[in-house]
Design a protein around this motif. Structure first.
Motif: not given
Length: 725
Positions: A669, A671, A689, A692-693, A715
């Protein structure tokens, strides 16, 4: 992983550091920040040492780092994992069961006041204070006995804010929106803080409110709800904090009070998933037919310090913590009691495994702690170069877990009394070589009332009584500065803790015979953990680095094992954990930091009682191997950015869950966050995220059931504004 391997790694590390030190680089603001951190004394050390003088891995998360993390999340477990990767990934729930430090439970404190509940660890110790009240976080990695009970994996001490001496008010606001843009996923928070002083008193206080919306995964589906252990989505939290102090000529008296509540709204029910086929647990909008999970915690301390009592520094702290946690309900065979079948007092919900009519029930955990910590610190005793800290700690913990509807005492009231004198010494053997050693004697008594187990656990009558424990715990460490920039160290520390007494008492499985008594069970024996560590630190002009190898071992540990009802049992077994931690930060320019944090660990336990570890510890007891990467950039106009990535590596668990083969599919992930000055305040934007994993979190993959097989959050975007005035 062996000591030989570790020493080779340390030798390579030292050689690289020497090479780096030989290079010429300009001083920069990033390096100055690290020098500022070094000026901080680690209060959790009991000797108020600087981080570089402690022969253990120490992580200091300062306010600037916290504010960087607050741009994307207010979850303390996530923040600690981002900056100290040997801490487990956050469950993103109200419960923190299974979140460990170096594979073992840490002792969590607020200004030295214990928040963990070792007698009945209900997994709520991570939800006792709002992050807005915290000035910094001190983490001492590895088992130790500096503060007594519970630090099997280390110490996490939340240091609250202090009065600045200036009259100041600060208001903060933030709003978080999920990628789905659905209105019920909106979260928001606000806090107000003030500080000031008069001739007689100084003070700082704050209040905060947070409303969490519904969580959505990367596919815009509602994340599954945990109605039993506790759910943080669709919830509200409030915090009130006040600190009052008065400074005399050489002494200070300070009162701190923090009251925290977290309440789930109870508007969502779970939809069971299908773990073997990869179907996640879901949620449906439906009112829960029981009291929604909640936390209520009040922490109070009265601290007195004197700089010169016969040439020594005196520290006294009287503290109290009043903790209550209500867990969500369910239709459990375990809670069935025939005397309530058909009663108007309960709500029928289904049929049990033996044809009995089940009803909704839930539990409530209550714990009251009182303690007195005392210490005297003497510097350079009689010109010998020896520094000493000594004193005695007194502690009482009274805990009970009952059932909310029927009032039945699931865990009988249990009282733990502890008296612990200690002595800690530091001695400079030669220039740049410091020996640290200490001893702590633990005298503890556990008192339990007579009680009955639940009907589902045999309705056994068990005689209470008292059990007394005495342990002498040692620590020794050596720290040597090869150069002003390079330090190597090694240490041996013993930690002291109790197993989860509540889990042992409530099912009665550890009390055999026709007339069972708590005196018949070895399962109540304390846990003594041995932690050995070898490490090296380097702090140069443009590079800082740390590397440590550790081994954590106990001959009679405490392992959580999931049973068929979805509750955890305690298994007392030998266990050994080996690990490596490392972090490197490069100060590329005066405005750019590039860094990497690494944590690898492997743990095994003795599954057959032959005193040999042979089976992998599972996801409730050990963290994944992971690498954290970050880049921060500070602009000349006070704008700043941070990008960070968490890479969780695949892991196979052999025979870890019911003699089956389990595995963890890793994920990454990312950020990103940004802040800038706006008018007289600061505006921030954070994306958690970022890409958008889509993933199942670590706990769900390794320990989840169909009812707890949760996706991670997709996300989210957070915008915040802080305004001092």
């Amino acid at each position: 992983m062996t000591f030989k391997t570790s020493f080779v790694a340390l030798a390579v590390f030292a050689a690289l550091s020497q090479s780096a030190a030989a290079q010429d680089a300009p001083d920069n603001s990033s390096n100055n920040k690290n020098k500022d951190i070094e000026k901080i004394t680690v209060t959790a050390s009991r000797m108020d040492k600087s981080p570089s003088s402690i022969p253990n891995t120490v992580t200091i998360i300062d306010r600037a780092q916290l504010e960087e993390q607050f741009r994307t999340t207010k979850d303390l477990s996530t923040i600690i994992g981002n900056l100290a990767p040997s801490f487990s990934p956050s469950r993103q729930k109200m419960s923190n069961t299974g979140e460990t430090l170096r594979g073992r439970p840490p002792l969590i404190m607020i200004d030295g006041v214990p928040q963990s509940n070792p007698l009945r660890s209900g997994g709520r110790s991570g939800q006792t204070i709002d992050p807005a009240m915290i000035e910094r976080i001190e983490i001492i990695h590895g088992a130790n006995a500096m503060h007594g009970l519970g630090a099997q994996g280390g110490i996490i001490n939340y240091i609250t804010k202090k009065p600045t001496g200036d009259s100041e008010q600060v208001a903060s606001f933030d709003v978080t929106v999920p990628d789905s843009m659905k209105s019920n996923g909106l979260s928001f928070g606000a806090s107000y803080a003030f500080s000031g002083e008069s001739e007689f008193i100084d003070m700082i206080g704050s209040v905060s409110y947070r409303n969490n919306g519904v969580y959505y995964d990367a596919n815009h589906n509602v994340v599954g709800v945990d109605t039993t252990q506790g759910e943080s989505m669709d919830s509200q939290s409030k915090d009130f904090f006040i600190k009052l102090g008065h400074s005399f000529d050489e002494s200070r008296l300070e009162l701190m009070v923090n009251h925290y509540t977290a309440d789930n709204n109870g508007d969502w029910m779970p939809v069971a998933g299908d773990k073997p086929n990869g179907v996640p647990t879901g949620a449906v909008k439906e009112t829960q037919p029981w009291e929604a999970a909640n936390n209520q915690v009040t922490t109070t301390s009265l601290t007195y310090t004197h700089a010169n009592i016969g040439g020594q520094q005196l520290n006294l702290q009287l503290f109290n913590q009043d903790f209550k946690a209500v867990y969500g309900g369910g239709c459990f065979d375990s809670f069935y009691d025939p005397s309530f079948e058909g009663s108007d007092q309960v709500i029928q919900c289904g049929v049990g495994s033996k044809g009995e009519s089940l009803y909704y029930e839930q539990s409530r955990n209550s714990s009251v702690k009182w303690g007195l910590k005392s210490s005297l610190i003497a510097k350079d005793i009689a010109g010998s170069g020896i520094d000493a800290a000594y004193g005695v700690d007194l502690f009482r913990d009274t805990t009970e877990q009952d059932l909310v509807t029927t009032g039945f005492s699931w865990v009988p009231e249990s009282t733990y009394d502890n008296v612990a004198p200690y002595l800690q010494l530091d001695y400079d053997l030669i220039e740049n070589l410091t020996l640290s050693t200490g001893v702590r004697y633990e005298h503890a008594e556990l008192s339990v009332d007579d009680y009955k187990t639940l009907w589902g656990a045999g309705n056994k009558q068990i005689a209470g009584g008292s059990a007394t424990f005495d342990e002498t715990l040692f620590n020794v460490g050596i720290s040597y500065k090869i150069t002003p920039d390079i330090r190597v160290y090694t240490s041996y520390n013993q930690g002291f803790g109790m197993p989860d007494i509540g889990r042992i008492l409530r099912d009665g499985k550890s009390f055999p015979g026709d007339n069972p008594s708590i005196d018949d069970s070895l399962a109540l024996t304390p846990i003594v953990t041995d932690n050995v560590e070898v490490g090296a630190d380097y702090q140069g002009k443009y590079l800082s680095a740390k590397l440590a190898y550790y081994r954590s071992a106990t001959d009679f540990g405490s392992r959580l094992a999931l049973n068929s009802d979805g509750f955890y049992d305690v298994k007392r077994e030998k266990s050994v954990i080996d690990g490596i931690e490392a972090n490197v930060t490069a100060y590329l320019t005066s405005n750019d930091d590039l860094g990497m944090n690494i944590a690898f660990q492997q743990g095994e336990y003795d599954s057959n009682g032959d005193n040999q570890v042979d089976t992998d510890l599972d996801g409730a007891n050990i963290s994944p191997n992971r690498i954290n990467l970050f880049w921060t950039h500070n602009f000349d106009n006070d704008m700043s950015t941070r990008v960070q990535a968490n890479y969780y590596m695949d892991r196979d668990f052999k025979n870890a869950v019911g003699n089956k083969y389990a595995e963890f599919d890793g994920y990454t992930t990312v950020d990103a966050s940004f802040s800038m000055p706006l008018y007289t305040g600061t505006l921030s934007l954070g994306l958690q995220n970022l890409f958008n994993k889509d993933y199942f979190n670590y706990y769900s993959q390794t320990m989840g059931t169909n009812d707890r097989y949760f996706k991670g959050m997709g996300r989210t975007a957070t915008i915040g504004y802080t305004l001092p005035f």
